[in-house]
Structure formats: structure tokens, C-alpha cells
Design a protein around this motif. Sequence first.
Motif, PDB file in Angstrom:
ATOM      1  N   TYR A 294      -1.382  12.070  18.780  1.00  8.63           N
ATOM      2  CA  TYR A 294      -0.944  13.228  19.559  1.00  8.63           C
ATOM      3  C   TYR A 294       0.575  13.310  19.654  1.00  8.63           C
ATOM      4  O   TYR A 294       1.149  14.386  19.589  1.00  8.63           O
TER       5      TYR A 294
ATOM      6  N   THR B  73       2.442  12.428  14.922  1.00 11.51           N
ATOM      7  CA  THR B  73       1.324  12.522  13.987  1.00 11.51           C
ATOM      8  C   THR B  73       1.586  11.843  12.654  1.00 11.51           C
ATOM      9  O   THR B  73       0.770  11.032  12.185  1.00 11.51           O
TER      10      THR B  73
ATOM     11  N   HIS C  90      -6.452  14.231  22.436  1.00 10.16           N
ATOM     12  CA  HIS C  90      -6.553  14.609  21.024  1.00 10.16           C
ATOM     13  C   HIS C  90      -7.926  14.317  20.450  1.00 10.16           C
ATOM     14  O   HIS C  90      -8.419  15.070  19.600  1.00 10.16           O
TER      15      HIS C  90
ATOM     16  N   LYS D 119      -1.052  22.645  13.877  1.00  6.55           N
ATOM     17  CA  LYS D 119      -2.200  23.062  14.683  1.00  6.55           C
ATOM     18  C   LYS D 119      -3.128  23.959  13.882  1.00  6.55           C
ATOM     19  O   LYS D 119      -4.364  23.902  14.037  1.00  6.55           O
TER      20      LYS D 119
ATOM     21  N   GLU E 215      -5.620  21.991  11.965  1.00  4.12           N
ATOM     22  CA  GLU E 215      -6.749  21.526  12.775  1.00  4.12           C
ATOM     23  C   GLU E 215      -7.748  22.661  12.996  1.00  4.12           C
ATOM     24  O   GLU E 215      -8.966  22.449  12.928  1.00  4.12           O
TER      25      GLU E 215
END
Length: 413
Positions: free
Chosen positions: A25, A28, A288, A318, A321
Motif C-alpha cells: 500500500y 508498491t 489493501h 489504481k 487494479e
Amino acid sequence: MSRSHGGADRDSVLLVHHREISSPYSATVPHYLSRTLSESHTVHVLSRRFSDRDEDGEFPDSVVHHELSTGEVPILSGLVFLVASTLYAVALCARYRFGAVYGFQQTIIQGWLAARVGGSRFVVGLQSVPVRQKRDLSDAAHERLSPRRRALIAVKARYAWAVGRLLDRTTEVVCLTDGIRETTELEYGVDLSEATVIGMGVDTDRFAAEPTRELAREPDDTWVITYVGSIGPPRGLEHALDAVAATDRDVEFRVAGGGDDEYMAALRERARELGIDDRVTWLGIVPHEAVPEVLADADIAVSPLADIESYRISFPAKLLEYMAAATPVVATDIPAHRRLVDDGENGLLYDGTADGLAGALEEVIAGTADARALGRAGRTTAEAHDWNAVVAEHEAVLFDRTVRRPRARPVPA
């Protein structure tokens, strides 16, 4: 330039970072880099420890982790860490003579001195342009800088002066994006034309979670729209709330993340004034390890970032993800997002306004844009950025391998 290794173990590396990196988190790239490299190399990590440590994931035994706790007093603790980590890194290199030392944007001084002592290759990883980006984010917040903030930026400016001189003396420089490379050249007055650009990665297996609810399929279903990330003025949550208020569809807006208490209160008040407080769920800061489950239950994931320099030159981690979770992506049309999103193919881009976002959401909900196809295409994009492939690129630079993927193409402004 290449350094002499002397008696160094050519397959060993020391990573030096200014943050807590046992969790993905907070840092990275060094987190995944150290974990993955330790499967085939001797890896030591020197990092800072904070009292509010996030226990989301510890390093495997194969990583030798050295932590320094220097307190959390603004400015002073950072200066203490600079001195202590420099001495510690130098001592480690004198003892182990690593094949390579990997310093990052706020540990360049420590890494360079340690590499000199150990006769190691010195590689710098730039995930941001520290002083310039802090100034940019402060301007975007529309707030008067406090004396403490001004002092912090002044200290970082002196650090930048030293960085500009050390960057010319590194073995290799790795930049997260071409934008960071170019901005660093301007900020520090150095030539980074030979720098290697390596983007962010994503743990695709971790984000392949199963939903706990039946996902929306028809326009009349309840559509869950989700935002995950930090919360502040440049993040665009104001116009995202306005877009939710503008739609007549049955939607729930879930916001996962935290920010300044006063600003968070202002966002909640805005939702109440818009009459949508019953359609907005504030999840707070989500660990996370729980983010994959949050995204698995989302029908649409949004990234409403403002068009400021820090975001224009950054890598949209982001979004990776979101895509790894196969969640349809709707994002502002800025260069960072265009690094990953091909509008209409693996996500939708909009103009950064509430009307633009409302229109993009309507495309997905009404079925004009196929949500399932967008999600599948996004997942394919994420798989091309799996951490194993990204770490292999860093490994090539660290240990002077010859196989590297070509630099990512520049994104039009």
C-alpha cells in the motif's frame, strides 16, 4: 557507466527506501520488487518503520529486512532518517558488497554513498519528482501553505540540489513514465535520455476475486459505482458526486479511501445538499488486502482525477487494479489514463466534468457500452502488466542483463 564490482556478489541487491514497504500500500514498486527478486537473488531492504504500521503482508524470510524507526516529528524525523539510513546503508555495503544498490527518489544520497563504498552498480528508481510534485499538489489544494509545509518544501529543495548532481553519477536511472523522466530533466537540469522507463505492475491473481453480490446487468438494476484511492481536492470527488446526483438511474456510489477530516466533512455535506447522502457509502480507508473484494462487488470503477501535472506525468496504478478485477473503468481523459485506456475498447474516458461523467456512466448502464466486454478487455490489459513481467525489467537493469522490453510509447498531451 559501469562500475567495478570487486568481490561483490553480482546477484545480490540492497534496496533503500524512505517508507514502510512490507505492505504494497505505501510503496508498491519496492514491495513487489524485493519479494519477487528474493526468489532468485540475495535481497536486503533498508526502510523506515512507522508506529502506525500496516500489517498487510510481511516479507518472506528470503528478504533480509532492516528497519529504522526515527520518530514522526515533521522535518526532524526525516532528517534523522537521512543521516541514520546513510550510515546504515554504507555499513551494509561495506560488509556485503552487493552487486547493485537500488535507491529511490528520496534515498538517492544514501544509495549513492553506499554504492561507492561497496563498489556496486547504483540504480535510481524515480516513481515521482518529489519537490515539484509536492508543490503541484499543494497548489491544486487551493490552500495557503503553512510555515511547516513551506519549511518542508525548502528542505526538499536542498535535497533536489544534491539529487541533480548525483543523477549524473548513477549507473542507471529507471523512471516510472516518460513524463517523470522529462520533468526530472527540467527540474534538475540533467540529461536522462538514456534512462529506462518501466511502468507499474499489478498482482493479477490477487485481484481475481469473486463478487459477493449479483452484479448489475440490466439498466433497471442497482449499479454500484466505486472509487478507491486517496481523497483530496485534485481527486475529483466533487464532480463525481454531482454526476451521481444528475443520474436518474438506481446507483450506489461507494467511496473507499480517506483524507483530511475537514475535507471529508465537506464532501459529506455536499452529498447531503445534493440529496444523495442515501446513495453514497463512505467505506473509509480499506486495507489493501481487502481492495480486490471491494472491486469485485463494483459494477463500474471511476477515476475522476483532475488534470494537474502530477497526475499527467504519473502512472495510473489504481486503474490497473480496477482492470485486474475486470471491473469496467470510467476515467478522466488525461495522459496518465490514456497510458492504459483505449476509449471504448477497455474503458471509457470523459472530459473531467460532472456532465461528462454522468454521460459515460449512462453509456455503461444503458448498454450502449458493453460492460462485460469492457471488463474483459481491461483484464487483458492488466495481465500484460503482471508484476512478474515488470520485475523482470527491473532485474535486467539492476544486474546489467541484455533483455529488456522497449520503452513505452509517449502518450500525447
